[in-house]
Structures are given as structure tokens and as C-alpha cells.
Design an enzyme around this catalytic site. Structure first.
Site, PDB file in Angstrom:
ATOM      1  N   ASP A 260     -11.556 -14.004  33.215  1.00  0.00           N
ATOM      2  CA  ASP A 260     -11.339 -13.931  34.629  1.00  0.00           C
ATOM      3  C   ASP A 260     -12.443 -14.357  35.631  1.00  0.00           C
ATOM      4  O   ASP A 260     -13.565 -14.130  35.220  1.00  0.00           O
ATOM      5  CB  ASP A 260     -11.217 -12.349  34.588  1.00  0.00           C
ATOM      6  CG  ASP A 260     -11.095 -11.599  36.262  1.00  0.00           C
ATOM      7  OD1 ASP A 260      -9.943 -12.228  36.701  1.00  0.00           O
ATOM      8  OD2 ASP A 260     -11.882 -11.082  36.856  1.00  0.00           O
TER       9      ASP A 260
ATOM     10  N   GLU B  36      -9.830 -18.949  34.342  1.00  0.00           N
ATOM     11  CA  GLU B  36      -9.673 -18.905  35.710  1.00  0.00           C
ATOM     12  C   GLU B  36     -10.414 -19.213  36.612  1.00  0.00           C
ATOM     13  O   GLU B  36     -11.333 -18.837  36.765  1.00  0.00           O
ATOM     14  CB  GLU B  36      -9.313 -17.211  36.106  1.00  0.00           C
ATOM     15  CG  GLU B  36      -8.781 -17.247  37.498  1.00  0.00           C
ATOM     16  CD  GLU B  36      -8.745 -15.900  37.890  1.00  0.00           C
ATOM     17  OE1 GLU B  36      -7.698 -15.217  38.504  1.00  0.00           O
ATOM     18  OE2 GLU B  36      -9.481 -15.112  37.363  1.00  0.00           O
TER      19      GLU B  36
END
Length: 767
Positions: free
Chosen positions: A418, A474
Site C-alpha cells: 500500500d 501501489e
């Protein structure tokens, strides 16, 4: 308090009800708040430290000191070892080791399960700053009965937020390397006295902790073949409609693995399931008449610990059963040919900004674990109050250790990172010696500066364990760093292709100017990845994920309507590129609802014919048997086609682009049609077309003497004729109805529809 000296061997201490200290007669300068210690040469055999409860009766026995109190067992204490970090069962006892460079005093706290619920410490062992410390590592070794016993730490030092220090000896801190965290037992249920943050403690491992993996080995599926399904552990089976015996748990997912396999899924990506506090933002929601919770879990408390409240066992057996439930999920997924990825959040923690709680990292060494400015302010590249100091030597080693644990001990197959761009930023006080281990000429790096060769990414990429698992970034963060296509990759990292998502959404809803970009997306985005030496499968293509709209929302709402959660529509992603198909909201005409179903199939077909796939939808979407059938057949079709999972970018030798006319693609600003044909080693040749116009169109198909095009998929048709499977009743009639078009190498397409045709031998020309 009485001062007692024992013989130079070992000490035994039982569990006690509350805190006090026994000290040796040899004087030493006491660290703040932690009593006086017996000082001895490093190589001597000596007593270390002990503590007992107030009002305890003390009995001296030679050759050791025995303190009698409530009988929770006796513990033999010695200096311990600095490695490995965490609590480790070894040599008939447990070694405890934890890092803190700025603390001046430390103590190991033992907490029984009964005392944990009462918020008190059972026994406390101050750590000697010489005997129990090597470099910046504090350590101690204990032997004894650890049944139903947990642990934590106290650290003392400077409390000076303006200098980045938050030492507070009143706090019991979690060990960053703890394998399980024990606190509340049930998801969403507050503790006694409505406490959302009751005391937490760490599991003490035992040598007998075992799990039967039944010979499980990594699947090592080729990444180009992956169909990744993003899943929320609790949300996937919590609703009663799932029919799961253990709803909302790791075991609940196990019950549904066969269903996922039938869908064609060969990889599940678990949204955050490392320990977090779902009650972090617990607040009454007057709109819905319930309470707000952190459902997603992107606010980690401990990175080594599986979320205990996602297990049916909860905190039973001090969290060991939760660990085993997670392992069982992985083992059973592997049996079905399904890999397991984890969504990990190494960009920030639940401790927030300067107003946040002191749970672990902040109380251990705040200025090491977080990016802090010279005056102590927290950098906030995560948008969540703090930023993990990923490229600090200690922190990056912690992250690598954690990832290796999940691979080696928990058998996880890959990770989605993330806000991974934070892991490429320079650390606090970042200079060449700090980052690279040796001085370099030039100016110091500013905290947060993007690094071309980030040490953490370098370590992960070249680690002998981690380089063999799937690594997905990401490739952006909340500080404006956007690295899609440019993330430092060492030729092994893949990326969430956010540009794919945006382009596909724009083209499918009929926005002008995206036909050329859409074609690039279908080929695996060579414009982003080919020049850097990567492959089509380094692009993780997705249309919907947990951020922003679901697939159903994408075709139902043009605007965001997050009102029910009481946040006044201020939360959630605003940039959704969605279209409601003519009417806003779920209550719409039959025509609009049909168009929405068509658009959902268009999005899914687009994913299936792109070069790698990642998808997610709401359970309400999956509940539609028609849509499930379509997805099931499309995933099977993709798996059968050699050309849809290439190991390299397609070339003109196998791919030809088309417009409404054969071989004449239209890349103009007003074009809303993209078609292409693919040579396939299994199917022969495939034609795929997307009409994103509000007008129907009749397209020309390539002429292939001796062959005839046969429709397979047409999202403009009503189910079940949207996919003409071989066993579909009425299939031949449906094809015959199109014969007058197919005879002329033509095919009619509705507005907002997509088609797949397969080249078949023309048996009529042979007769």
C-alpha cells in the site's frame, strides 16, 4: 524497600499481582524509574534483576533468591541474547530482544491473561543497561512456566516531542516482532467501561507451537497466468447470505475456496489482516444509528501478528489458534491451486500524529521508526498522520524480517504494498552513511526525497527469499509522488496500474480521446513497462478495487454519495470516472438497468482480454447468477487462450488492429471503437471489439478463406446468450440468426457493447 543480594547464579521469580522491585546490594546509578541494579563484569555469571509485588513475602534461599507470591510459576532469569529480535523459544526457555537506541531504561513486563483484562502487570523485570544490553538492543532470557502469560515492555527516556522523543514509562508497549497480539476478543465489541483501547500484550512463543502443513509447498504460479481476487477477510463471508459456518473469519474463507476456484480465481489478495484496531475511530453515527469503525484495516498496530479478531478462535490460547487459522487458510488455498497475497501497509501505523496513542514504535524509538522533522513534527506522506521511516537501516531490516516471516512461517505467496512510493523516500536524518553505509560526496538528502535506488527496495529485491515471491507496488502516495511505470523495480516488481484503471473507465463509458490509450492498456501497457525491461505481467490491471467505487457503483452513480456513514460525503475517492448510464442511483428504468449490466460485462471482458488481471466486486454483484456465469465462462476462456497471457508484449506478427473496417484502426480524438485480432496457438484466431459509442455499428471482420467467424461473446445480448458456451441450449439457433451478417464477414454491435468471435473452419464451403 528491602535490598537483597543473592548468590551469583540465577534468580527465580513467580508471577505477582502488582508492581514493585527487589534490588541487589551492590550500588549502581539507577536509570530513571527503574530501581537500582547489581553491576557485574560482562563475562561473569551473576544475578540479573527481579521484581515482586508490593506486600510480597520474601524468602531467601541459597544459592538463589526465591520470591513467593501468587503462584503463577517461577522464572529463571539470565542476560539473554541480542538476536534474533522478538520473543524466541530456545534452550528450554524464551529469549526476549528489542531495539531502542534512545531509551535510558527498559523493563520486560509479564502479564497473565487475568491481569490483562484488569489492565495491570503481573511481574516486571528491569533490564540492566550493561548486562541486558548489546549496542542498542535490550535483551533477557527467561526459563519457567509461561502458560497463559503474555508480555510487553516499558521504556524510559526523554519525553520531548519537539526533538522527536515520546518515552513514557507508564505505557506498556508492544514488541514490534510479536507473533500475536492479545486484547479484545470479539470484532467490533468494546472492552469494559466502553474502552476502545484496552491494554494489549504479546504472545510468548513455546517450543511446542507446531502446525501441520501436510507437505505444503509454494505454488509458484507464473504471474502472467494470475487472476487476482481482492478480498476483505471479514466482509467476504460475514453476511448471513454467505451460509458460512464461521462467518467473517479465516475459516469462513476456507469454506468458500471451492466457489472461488470454480469462478476461475487462482490468487486471493487479502486486504489488511495484520493486527489493527477496528475501534480506532469508534463513534456514534446518527445517520445509520450505529457506530463507525475502521473496517478496511489500513492502520496497522503490529506487522507480524495476524488479526486475531478475524479468527473464529479470537484470542484463545494467547493468539496461537488465530495464527494456525491463518495458516490453515493458506494451506487449503494451496491445495486448490490458489495463491495467497497480503495487502501490507508499511507506509504508516495506527499511532498517528503527535496526538495519537503510544502503542509500540513511538514509545520504543519514535525518531527512528517515523519520519520526523528537526523540530519533531511528523511528515505525513501517507495522509494518515505519520510516515514510516522505511529507509532507515533499522526500519528497513524490520520490514525485510517481517516479510520473510510471512513467507517462511505463514507460506504467503506475495505482497501488495500500500502506498509503496513511501518506501522509496529518503529517511529522516538521511545521509549517505545512514542509507548506504558509507559517506558519499555531495549534499545531504532532504527527508522524503525520492531515491533512485532505495535501500529498502534494493534489500527486498535481492533478498534470497523475497525475490522469489510476487511483489506488487501501489506506486504512489498521498504526498504527490506518482511512480506508475517508473517505480524502482529490479525487473521483478509489478505495479498496480492506476493508469489502466483510469483509461479503461474513460473509454468504456464513451469519453472521446482514449482509443489509443485503451489499445495500449489491452497490450499490457508497453508504453509504461517495455523500455524498463519489464513484461506485460508487471502491469497489474484493474478496474475496481477497495479504493473508490465498486463495479456496481461505477455504472450506477456519476457522483459520490457517501452520506450513510455520517462523514458528510467528505470521505472516499472523488475521482471515479464513473457514469450512471442515464439515471443516478439504484432506482432506474429497465433500459438503464440493462445498459448497466452490459457495461459491467464490458469492464470484465476488458480485464479478461488484457495481459494480467485483478478484480473485485461487491457481494451483491456476485449474487447475480447471470453475471457469475458470465465471469466464470470468461475466466475459463482466458485460461484456455495462449495469446491472452503472453510472456512478452504482442507484436504485429500476431496482433492486428481494426476500426469499423478491417485493418483501418481509428485513433482519432472522436473514436469510440477499438478492435483487434489475435493469432492464438490454441484457438487459431480471435477477434475482439469494443464499441463505446452511444450508436450501434456494423463492423467488418477479416477475411480468412476457408474459415468463418463464429460469435462467442456479445455483451449486447441478454443472458445466457451473452456467452455462447458449447453446451448452451439454442446456441446453434442464435448463431444461425446472425448468418446473413457472418456470411459477409460482418457483425452488428449494439451501443456500449463488446464482442469476441472465434475463427472456425467453414464447413459449408467444403460441401
Amino acid at each position: 524497600m528491602e535490598v537483597i543480594h543473592s548468590a551469583p547464579r540465577s534468580l527465580f521469580l513467580p508471577g505477582t499481582d502488582s508492581l514493585a522491585r527487589v534490588r541487589t546490594t551492590t550500588k549502581a546509578t539507577p536509570p530513571p524509574n527503574f530501581g537500582t541494579f547489581h553491576d557485574a563484569p560482562r563475562n561473569s555469571s551473576r544475578p540479573i534483576v527481579v521484581c515482586v509485588a508490593r506486600k510480597a513475602s520474601v524468602e531467601i534461599k541459597e544459592p538463589s533468591l526465591v520470591i513467593r507470591e501468587r503462584q503463577l510459576g517461577k522464572f529463571q532469569v539470565s542476560e539473554g541474547h541480542p538476536a534474533p529480535f522478538g520473543a524466541t523459544a530456545r534452550d528450554g526457555g524464551v529469549n526476549f530482544s528489542v531495539y531502542s537506541s534512545n531509551a535510558v531504561a527498559a523493563a520486560l513486563c509479564l502479564i497473565s491473561l487475568s491481569d490483562l483484562s484488569k489492565g495491570r502487570v503481573t511481574a516486571e523485570i528491569p533490564l540492566h543497561p550493561v548486562a541486558n544490553k548489546t549496542g542498542d538492543i535490550w535483551h533477557v532470557f527467561l526459563k519457567g512456566d509461561f502458560k497463559d502469560m503474555l508480555y510487553g515492555y516499558r521504556f524510559d527516556g526523554k519525553y520531548a516531542p519537539e526533538q522527536g522523543h515520546y518515552f513514557d514509562s507508564s505505557k506498556i508497549l508492544l514488541d514490534p516482532y510479536a507473533r500475536a497480539v492479545v486484547s479484545r476478543d470479539e470484532f467490533g465489541v468494546v472492552a469494559q467501561k466502553d474502552n476502545c483501547w484496552p491494554q494489549m500484550a504479546c504472545m510468548i512463543p513455546a517450543a511446542e507451537d507446531k502446525f501441520d502443513w501436510e507437505g505444503d509447498l509454494p505454488l509458484k504460479l507464473p504471474q502472467r497466468e494470475l487472476l487476482i481476487y481482492e478480498m476483505h477477510v471479514r466482509g467476504y463471508t460475514k453476511h448471513e447470505s454467505s451460509g458460512a459456518e464461521k462467518p467473517g473469519t479465516y475459516l469462513g474463507i476456507v469454506e468458500k475456496l471451492d466457489h472461488l476456484k470454480d469462478l476461475g480465481v487462482n490468487c486471493i489478495e487479502l486486504m489488511p489482516c495484520q493486527e489493527f484496531n477496528e475501534l480506532e475511530y469508534y463513534k456514534y453515527n446518527s445517520v445509520m444509528g450505529d457506530y463507525k469503525m475502521n473496517f478496511w484495516g489500513y492502520s496497522t498496530i503490529n506487522f507480524f501478528s495476524p488479526m486475531t479478531r478475524y479468527s473464529s478462535a479470537g484470542t484463545r490460547n494467547c493468539g496461537r489458534d488465530a495464527i494456525n487459522e491463518f495458516k490453515l487458510l493458506v494451506r487449503e488455498a494451496h491445495k486448490r491451486g490458489i495463491e495467497v497475497f497480503m495487502d501490507v501497509v508499511f507506509n504508516h501505523t495506527a499511532e498517528g500524529n503527535e496526538k495519537g496513542p503510544i502503542l509500540s514504535f513511538r514509545g520504543l524509538d519514535n525518531s527512528v521508526y517515523y519520519m520526523v522533522a528537526p523540530k519533531g513534527e511528523f511528515y505525513n506522506y501517507s495522509g494518515c498522520g505519520n510516515t514510516f521511516n522505511c529507509n532507515h537501516p533499522v526500519v528497513r531490516q524490520f520490514i525485510v524480517d517481517c516479510l520473510r516471516y510471512w513467507v517462511l512461517e505463514m507460506h504467503v505467496d506475495g505482497f501488495r504494498f500500500d502506498l509503496a512510493s513511501i518506501m522509496t523516500r529518503g529517511s529522516s536524518l538521511c545521509d549517505a552513511a545512514n542509507v548506504f553505509g558509507s559517506p558519499m560526496e555531495g549534499d545531504l538528502l532532504t527527508t522524503g526525497t525520492p531515491l533512485g535506488s532505495p535501500p529498502l527496495i534494493d534489500m527486498i529485491s535481492n533478498d534470497p527469499v523475497l525475490r522469489d515471491v510476487k511483489l506488487i507496488a501501489e506506486a504512489w502516495d498521498a504526498g504527490g509522488l506518482y511512480q506508475v511505470g517508473t517505480f524502482p523495480h529490479w525487473c521483478i516488481w509489478s505495479e498496480w496500474n492506476g493508469k489502466y484503471r483510469d483509461v479503461v473507465r474513460q473509454f468504456i463509458k464513451g469519453t472521446d480521446g482514449f482509443s489509443g490509450a485503451f489499445a495500449e492498456c489491452l497490450c499490457g501497457s508497453p508504453n509504461l513497462y517495455q523500455a524498463g525491461g519489464r513484461k506485460p505481467w508487471n502491469s497489474i490491471n484493474f478496474v475496481c478495487a477497495h479504493d473508490g467505487f465498486s463495479l456496481a457503483d461505477l455504472v450506477t452513480y456519476t457522483n459520490k454519495h457517501n452520506l450513510a456513514n455520517g462523514e458528510n460525503n467528505n470521505d472516499g475517492e472523488n475521482h471515479n470516472n464513473s457514469w450512471n448510464c442515464g439515471q443516478e442511483g439504484e432506482f432506474a428504468s429497465i433500459f438503464v438497468k440493462k445498459l448497466r449490466k452490459r457495461q459491467m460485462r464490458n469492464f470484465f471482458l476488458c480485464l479478461m482480454v488484457s495481459q494480467i488481471n485483478y478484480f473485485r466486486w461487491d457481494k451483491k454483484d456476485e449474487a447475480s447468477s447471470d453475471f457469475f456465469r458470465f465471469c466464470h465462462l470468461m475466466t475459463n476462456f482466458r485460461r484456455e487462450c495462449e495469446s491472452l497471457g503472453l510472456n512478452d508484449f504482442p507484436t504485429a506478427e500476431r496482433l492486428q488492429w481494426h476500426g469499423h473496417a478491417v485493418g483501418v484502426p481509428d485513433w482519432s480524438e472522436t473514436s469510440r471503437f477499438v478492435g483487434f485480432s489475435l493469432v492464438d496457438a490454441v484457438k487459431g484466431e480471435i477477434y475482439i471489439g469494443f464499441n463505446a459509442s452511444h450508436l450501434p455499428v456494423t463492423i467488418s471482420l477479416p477475411e480468412r478463406p476457408g474459415y468463418r467467424w463464429e460469435p462467442l461473446v456479445d455483451t449486447g445480448k441478454a443472458a445466457p446468450f451473452d456467452f455462447l458456451a458449447e453446451d448452451l441450449p439454442g446456441r446453434e439457433v442464435a448463431i444461425q440468426q446472425l448468418a446473413h451478417f457472418l456470411d459477409g464477414n460482418l457483425y452488428p454491435m449494439l451501443s456500449y457493447s463488446s464482442v469476441i468471435l472465434i475463427l472456425k473452419p467453414d464447413l459449408t464451403s467444403c460441401s
